[in-house]
Structure formats: structure tokens, C-alpha cells
Write a protein that holds these residues in place. Structure first.
Motif, PDB file in Angstrom:
ATOM      1  N   PHE A 241       0.812  -1.218   0.000  1.00  0.00           N
ATOM      2  CA  PHE A 241       0.000   0.000   0.000  1.00  0.00           C
ATOM      3  C   PHE A 241       0.852   1.278   0.000  1.00  0.00           C
ATOM      4  CE2 PHE A 241      -3.264  -2.978   0.985  1.00  0.00           C
ATOM      5  CZ  PHE A 241      -4.457  -2.383   0.615  1.00  0.00           C
ATOM      6  N   GLY A 242       2.164   1.115  -0.007  1.00  0.00           N
ATOM      7  CA  GLY A 242       3.037   2.282  -0.062  1.00  0.00           C
ATOM      8  C   GLY A 242       3.005   3.125   1.198  1.00  0.00           C
ATOM      9  N   ILE A 243       2.879   2.485   2.348  1.00  0.00           N
ATOM     10  CA  ILE A 243       2.834   3.221   3.618  1.00  0.00           C
ATOM     11  C   ILE A 243       4.263   3.477   4.090  1.00  0.00           C
ATOM     12  CG2 ILE A 243       1.980   3.217   5.995  1.00  0.00           C
ATOM     13  CD1 ILE A 243      -0.085   1.093   5.054  1.00  0.00           C
ATOM     14  N   LYS A 244       4.609   4.748   4.281  1.00  0.00           N
ATOM     15  CA  LYS A 244       5.952   5.140   4.713  1.00  0.00           C
ATOM     16  C   LYS A 244       5.867   6.160   5.842  1.00  0.00           C
ATOM     17  CE  LYS A 244       8.267   2.978   1.359  1.00  0.00           C
ATOM     18  NZ  LYS A 244       9.235   1.878   1.643  1.00  0.00           N
ATOM     19  N   PHE A 245       6.878   6.174   6.701  1.00  0.00           N
ATOM     20  CA  PHE A 245       6.943   7.203   7.728  1.00  0.00           C
ATOM     21  C   PHE A 245       8.376   7.735   7.834  1.00  0.00           C
ATOM     22  CE2 PHE A 245       8.204   3.389   9.967  1.00  0.00           C
ATOM     23  CZ  PHE A 245       9.117   3.807  10.926  1.00  0.00           C
ATOM     24  N   LEU A 246       8.489   8.995   8.190  1.00  0.00           N
ATOM     25  CA  LEU A 246       9.797   9.627   8.382  1.00  0.00           C
ATOM     26  C   LEU A 246      10.270   9.318   9.791  1.00  0.00           C
ATOM     27  CD1 LEU A 246      11.773  11.453   6.791  1.00  0.00           C
ATOM     28  CD2 LEU A 246      10.781  13.395   8.036  1.00  0.00           C
ATOM     29  N   ASP A 247      11.375   8.577   9.883  1.00  0.00           N
ATOM     30  CA  ASP A 247      11.864   8.126  11.182  1.00  0.00           C
ATOM     31  C   ASP A 247      12.742   9.202  11.835  1.00  0.00           C
ATOM     32  OD1 ASP A 247      12.150   6.462  13.326  1.00  0.00           O
ATOM     33  OD2 ASP A 247      13.153   4.854  12.244  1.00  0.00           O
ATOM     34  N   THR A 248      13.195   8.918  13.048  1.00  0.00           N
ATOM     35  CA  THR A 248      14.005   9.879  13.803  1.00  0.00           C
ATOM     36  C   THR A 248      15.323  10.203  13.118  1.00  0.00           C
ATOM     37  OG1 THR A 248      14.873   8.034  15.094  1.00  0.00           O
ATOM     38  CG2 THR A 248      13.021   9.258  16.042  1.00  0.00           C
ATOM     39  N   ASP A 249      15.808   9.292  12.255  1.00  0.00           N
ATOM     40  CA  ASP A 249      17.062   9.543  11.540  1.00  0.00           C
ATOM     41  C   ASP A 249      16.827  10.259  10.214  1.00  0.00           C
ATOM     42  OD1 ASP A 249      15.922   7.576  10.031  1.00  0.00           O
ATOM     43  OD2 ASP A 249      17.522   6.095  10.305  1.00  0.00           O
ATOM     44  N   ASN A 250      15.590  10.752  10.036  1.00  0.00           N
ATOM     45  CA  ASN A 250      15.223  11.542   8.852  1.00  0.00           C
ATOM     46  C   ASN A 250      15.207  10.719   7.566  1.00  0.00           C
ATOM     47  OD1 ASN A 250      14.237  14.151   8.370  1.00  0.00           O
ATOM     48  ND2 ASN A 250      16.108  14.714   7.258  1.00  0.00           N
ATOM     49  N   THR A 251      14.997   9.400   7.682  1.00  0.00           N
ATOM     50  CA  THR A 251      14.858   8.540   6.502  1.00  0.00           C
ATOM     51  C   THR A 251      13.459   7.950   6.471  1.00  0.00           C
ATOM     52  OG1 THR A 251      15.638   6.550   7.633  1.00  0.00           O
ATOM     53  CG2 THR A 251      17.296   7.944   6.544  1.00  0.00           C
ATOM     54  N   LEU A 252      12.979   7.661   5.253  1.00  0.00           N
ATOM     55  CA  LEU A 252      11.659   7.053   5.099  1.00  0.00           C
ATOM     56  C   LEU A 252      11.744   5.551   5.363  1.00  0.00           C
ATOM     57  CD1 LEU A 252      10.188   8.816   1.934  1.00  0.00           C
ATOM     58  CD2 LEU A 252       9.354   9.005   4.282  1.00  0.00           C
ATOM     59  N   LYS A 253      10.849   5.048   6.186  1.00  0.00           N
ATOM     60  CA  LYS A 253      10.821   3.621   6.496  1.00  0.00           C
ATOM     61  C   LYS A 253       9.398   3.079   6.382  1.00  0.00           C
ATOM     62  CE  LYS A 253      14.863   3.821   9.525  1.00  0.00           C
ATOM     63  NZ  LYS A 253      15.374   3.693  10.910  1.00  0.00           N
ATOM     64  N   THR A 254       9.321   1.751   6.324  1.00  0.00           N
ATOM     65  CA  THR A 254       8.025   1.072   6.210  1.00  0.00           C
ATOM     66  C   THR A 254       7.633   0.490   7.566  1.00  0.00           C
ATOM     67  OG1 THR A 254       8.583   0.458   3.935  1.00  0.00           O
ATOM     68  CG2 THR A 254       6.742  -0.693   4.950  1.00  0.00           C
ATOM     69  N   PRO A 255       6.425   0.754   8.034  1.00  0.00           N
ATOM     70  CA  PRO A 255       6.009   0.232   9.343  1.00  0.00           C
ATOM     71  C   PRO A 255       5.638  -1.255   9.283  1.00  0.00           C
ATOM     72  CG  PRO A 255       4.216   1.459   8.360  1.00  0.00           C
ATOM     73  CD  PRO A 255       5.382   1.610   7.425  1.00  0.00           C
ATOM     74  N   TYR A 256       5.428  -1.825  10.463  1.00  0.00           N
ATOM     75  CA  TYR A 256       5.124  -3.243  10.608  1.00  0.00           C
ATOM     76  C   TYR A 256       3.742  -3.404  11.243  1.00  0.00           C
ATOM     77  CZ  TYR A 256      10.071  -3.869   9.592  1.00  0.00           C
ATOM     78  OH  TYR A 256      11.310  -3.851   8.981  1.00  0.00           O
ATOM     79  N   GLN A 257       3.052  -4.459  10.844  1.00  0.00           N
ATOM     80  CA  GLN A 257       1.617  -4.549  11.110  1.00  0.00           C
ATOM     81  C   GLN A 257       1.240  -5.825  11.871  1.00  0.00           C
ATOM     82  OE1 GLN A 257      -0.547  -4.417   7.452  1.00  0.00           O
ATOM     83  NE2 GLN A 257      -2.563  -4.370   8.401  1.00  0.00           N
ATOM     84  N   THR A 258       0.146  -5.712  12.666  1.00  0.00           N
ATOM     85  CA  THR A 258      -0.457  -6.882  13.307  1.00  0.00           C
ATOM     86  C   THR A 258      -1.968  -6.838  13.113  1.00  0.00           C
ATOM     87  OG1 THR A 258      -1.141  -6.084  15.514  1.00  0.00           O
ATOM     88  CG2 THR A 258       1.209  -6.490  15.186  1.00  0.00           C
ATOM     89  N   SER A 259      -2.609  -7.982  13.278  1.00  0.00           N
ATOM     90  CA  SER A 259      -4.064  -8.010  13.468  1.00  0.00           C
ATOM     91  C   SER A 259      -4.398  -9.201  14.353  1.00  0.00           C
ATOM     92  CB  SER A 259      -4.828  -8.074  12.134  1.00  0.00           C
ATOM     93  OG  SER A 259      -4.835  -9.373  11.609  1.00  0.00           O
TER      94      SER A 259
END
Length: 473
Positions: A241-259
Motif C-alpha cells: 500500500f506504499g505506507i511510509k513514515f519519516l523516522d528519527t534519523d530523517n529517513t523514510l521507512k516502512t512500518p510493521y503490522q499486526t491483526s
């Protein structure tokens, strides 16, 4: 004691009919004109409300928030994660028209909501500050089951589904196991179900998940009921789904999921684990009515004593006073079939002796108690009944767990007696498939904490895994 309810089939004669009879006589559900769906009657729904209330408090205590997602999923959205859609395709119900107008894109009625949550996450997750996202949804889902049975398998299912996103794999895995432990504690301590817990095999895990953890309850007849699951998805969906977040090191990363989720199937588990030939037997911790008072006769003194007793009961002990004009025998039978943990019988003869009679639903034991001690005795009995129910279910479960090493013996035993079979397994899906083909049994979960020695029961190669297998509902 003679059986007061005569419309219930003997449990050991026809377990399937017994289950149907319990549901009908306890007035838990009614059959609907909508094929494959059930009407949950007030008493059945009250059990589900108690489950909701207890679990919802636990979810909120651990930081989760309730949300509501749409019921419909556009086909293009469902198709984004191919492995996921492939797993659900046979059970998907499709909407093709709105009124008389054909839709430009057909939509499915949600079978589960991972893609809906991910479609939302991509809009709300931008920074590490937005994580973790801890959501839960109470809703219905639709899965087009070919064979249905009330509470166990239905085309429309009442459930809850938790969905979370985390900055790291470690956090997501921790969340998966945290919620799994909440389910385990709930089922053991509230439902009195001695569930077996563990990780699913690759073949049996949830479509799109990296790891699935399962709670396997053994019913009275030795058949397994999957009673809840918790899944770690890694970042498969997030990548799709192209979900990205800007991390504390100023790089884009992909999060991890549960259900993670449980359903009204848990009501079926209670029925088939604890019920008897007199009807439903409810663990006190989940019973909508914990105590029923049955006055014998209409003397005002009896009703006054009942009123005094009920005023002294703690607020968390729910009760009912049956003042209907039905006979005492009918009232006793009704209390038994509904599984009310304690029945209190009070008549003028009892009052003359300054006593009442308490009847435990789980054992049908009659206990005479002095009137001034009724409340304290009820408070003492409820946790005792809860624990005794768990202990009896555990003893029966353990009596139907078999450790087997010879394949021919295993095949013979599997056809003759239900239960959970503990086996050595090489880890190859081909051997897992052969077990199902030869015996009809499926893997329930991997046994994590047992030493692995010897060879695979199927192929004779070195065993890498200990595994529970069994027949399932």
C-alpha cells in the motif's frame, strides 16, 4: 437426580443434535430466513455483550482505540495484496449492483479488514510520531460458508478485529504476542477454557501473515475449535500500500503490522466444553445472570426474605428473581437449561428451618444454607464453581491428548477416537498434507517447548518440529 429438561438429546449419543438442542432450549439463537445466518436472541447476545465488555476494557487498558471501517471493499483495493485475496477468494460475497444500476467496480462485503485499515494508514501515518497506531473494531464480517452451524460457522459473523502499526518489527511482534496473551487469559480465566496455544504452520497461517498464533479449544467430543488468532504481518501490506513514515534519523521507512480477532464462536466453545444433558452450563465470570432466586409459593414472607438477600449482594453479582406463575419444577428446569451458575430455592418450609437451598448448576449439588449466610455462601461458591469448571475441562482435555510415534497406529487411532495427537514432524508441507489425506486431521499448532528427538512420523526423516494435530469444527 432425574433430568428436568427432556427435549435435549443425550450428549454421548448424538453430539451434533445435542448442541442444536442446547441452543434451542436455552433460547440463544433463532433460525433466520436468511440462509446461513442466525438471529442471536437476547440471552445469547447478553453473553456476547459480557465478552465485549470485558475484552473492550482490556483493549483500552492497553492503549487501543475503537474505530469503524466501511462494510464494503472495492475489488481493486482487495487485490492489492495478492496472497491475502487468494486466501479469502472462495468465501467472498460480491455486490455488483446498487439498486438497478450495475456498479463500475464490484465490491465485496468485508471478510476481514486489513486492506481497509492499510488504505487508511497510508493517509494518517507520516512520521514516527504517528506510531504506534493501535486500533480495534467491533463489527460483522461476511464469509460465504458452504456449511453453517450457529456460533461455529455462519455467513455473517459478529467479531472484533484489532489492527495495529509499529515502527519496528520487534514492536509489532511484541504486540502480536501481547494481544495473544490477553486472549489466552480471557479464555482460561473468564470462559474456563483450557486452550492450547501456539504458532500455526506455514500452510495453516492466516493469508498474508508471516506468523499466526492460535488458541485451540478442545470440545467435549475431542474435536478442536480454533477460538481466536493473532497475526504478525511484517510489512507486506505496508509495502503493497506504499505506507511510509519519516523516522528519527530523517529517513523514510516502512512500518510493521499486526491483526488479531475473536468471534461469537467463543459462545459455541462454552456450550460444547461445559454443557451437559440438562442444558447450558455457564462459567460464573461470563454468565449474564449469576444467581436466580426461585420462590416456592406466593407467601409475602418469602419474597421479603429474597428482597433482603438481593439488597445485600455485591453489585457485580447479577441476579434474577423468577416470580412468574410457572410451576417450581418448570422454573428449576429453565434455570438449568440456561446454565445459571447458582439457583436459590426458598419456600415457607425453608423459612421455618431458617434455611434456603442453593443448587450449583455445574454439579447440581444441593446445599442447605442458613439465611444469614446466603450472601457469603454465594460469594464463596461463584469462584469455586469457576475454578471447578476449568479443572474438569482441563482433566477431560488432557485425557484426550495422545503422544504417538508410529504412523500406522496413528492412522488407526485417528479413525477411532477424537482428540489432539502430538507428533514429530519434519516441517515439510507434503507430510502435513499426507496426514490430512490419510486421517482427516489438520495441524492445530506447533509445540514450542518440547524437546525434539526422533524422526518424522510420516516420512521417517529427522524431525524438526513437535506438532498438535486433530479434527476441527
Amino acid at each position: 437426580m432425574s433430568k428436568l429438561v427432556t427435549k435435549i438429546t443425550d450428549r454421548d449419543t448424538d453430539f451434533a443434535q445435542w448442541y442444536t438442542d442446547i441452543i434451542r432450549e436455552a433460547d440463544l439463537v433463532a433460525y433466520s430466513s436468511v440462509k446461513g445466518s442466525m438471529i442471536i436472541r437476547p440471552y445469547g447476545y447478553a453473553i456476547w455483550e459480557n465478552m465485549q465488555s470485558i475484552l473492550d476494557k482490556e483493549f483500552k487498558r492497553t492503549g487501543h482505540q475503537n474505530v469503524q471501517m466501511p462494510m464494503f471493499i472495492p475489488e481493486s483495493l482487495l487485490n492489492i495484496e495478492k496472497e491475502h485475496v487468494k486466501g479469502f477468494a472462495p468465501e467472498v460475497a460480491w455486490v455488483t449492483h446498487g439498486g438497478e444500476t450495475k456498479l463500475e467496480e464490484r465490491m465485496c462485503v468485508r471478510p476481514t479488514s486489513e486492506v481497509l485499515f492499510c488504505d487508511h494508514y497510508k493517509d494518517i501515518i507520516k512520521s514516527y510520531r504517528d506510531l504506534p497506531v493501535l486500533y480495534n473494531q467491533w463489527c460483522t464480517i461476511v464469509r460465504w460458508e458452504k456449511t453453517t452451524r450457529p456460533f461455529l460457522r455462519s455467513r455473517e459473523i459478529l467479531w472484533q478485529e484489532g489492527h495495529t502499526m509499529h515502527a519496528t518489527a520487534e514492536e509489532a511482534k511484541k504486540e502480536t504476542l501481547r494481544m495473544f496473551k490477553i486472549y489466552e487469559d480471557f479464555q482460561r480465566n473468564i470462559l474456563a477454557l483450557p486452550v492450547i496455544t501456539g504458532r500455526k504452520t506455514e500452510k495453516e497461517k492466516f493469508a498474508g501473515a508471516e506468523e499466526t498464533y492460535t488458541l485451540e479449544a478442545m470440545m467435549y467430543d475431542g474435536v478442536a475449535l480454533q477460538n481466536g488468532t493473532s497475526h504478525y504481518f511484517g510489512n507486506h501490506f505496508a509495502n503493497a500500500f506504499g505506507i511510509k513514515f519519516l523516522d528519527t534519523d530523517n529517513t523514510l521507512k516502512t512500518p510493521y503490522q499486526t491483526s488479531w480477532g475473536v468471534t461469537t464462536r467463543m459462545i459455541g466453545a462454552i456450550i460444547m466444553t461445559h454443557g451437559d444433558n440438562h442444558g447450558l452450563v455457564l462459567p460464573p465470570n461470563i454468565a449474564p445472570i449469576k444467581v436466580v432466586f426461585i420462590p416456592i409459593g406466593k407467601d409475602e414472607k418469602v419474597l421479603n426474605i429474597i428482597n433482603d438477600i438481593t439488597k445485600s449482594l455485591p453489585e457485580d453479582i447479577s441476579y434474577q428473581v423468577d416470580t412468574s406463575d410457572k410451576t417450581p419444577g418448570f422454573k428449576f428446569a429453565d434455570a438449568e437449561v440456561k446454565g445459571i451458575p447458582i439457583r436459590v430455592e426458598i419456600g415457607m418450609r425453608d423459612l421455618e428451618n431458617n434455611q434456603v437451598t442453593l443448587v450449583r448448576r455445574d454439579t447440581l449439588e444441593k446445599i442447605p444454607v442458613d439465611i444469614e449466610n446466603v450472601v457469603s455462601k454465594i460469594e464463596e461458591l461463584l469462584p469455586e464453581i469457576q475454578q471447578d469448571m476449568y479443572d474438569r475441562a482441563l482433566k477431560r482435555r488432557d485425557s484426550m491428548i495422545y503422544d504417538t510415534t508410529d504412523y500406522e497406529t496413528f492412522k488407526k487411532d485417528a479413525k477411532e477416537k477424537n482428540g489432539f495427537y502430538k507428533i514429530n514432524w519434519c516441517g515439510n508441507t507434503s507430510c502435513e498434507d499426507k496426514i490430512k489425506e490419510d486421517t482427516g486431521l489438520k495441524s492445530r499448532c506447533i509445540i514450542e517447548k518440547e524437546e525434539i528427538t526422533g524422526s518424522c512420523i510420516v516420512c521417517g526423516e529427522k524431525a524438526t518440529t513437535r506438532l498438535y494435530v486433530g479434527k476441527q469444527y
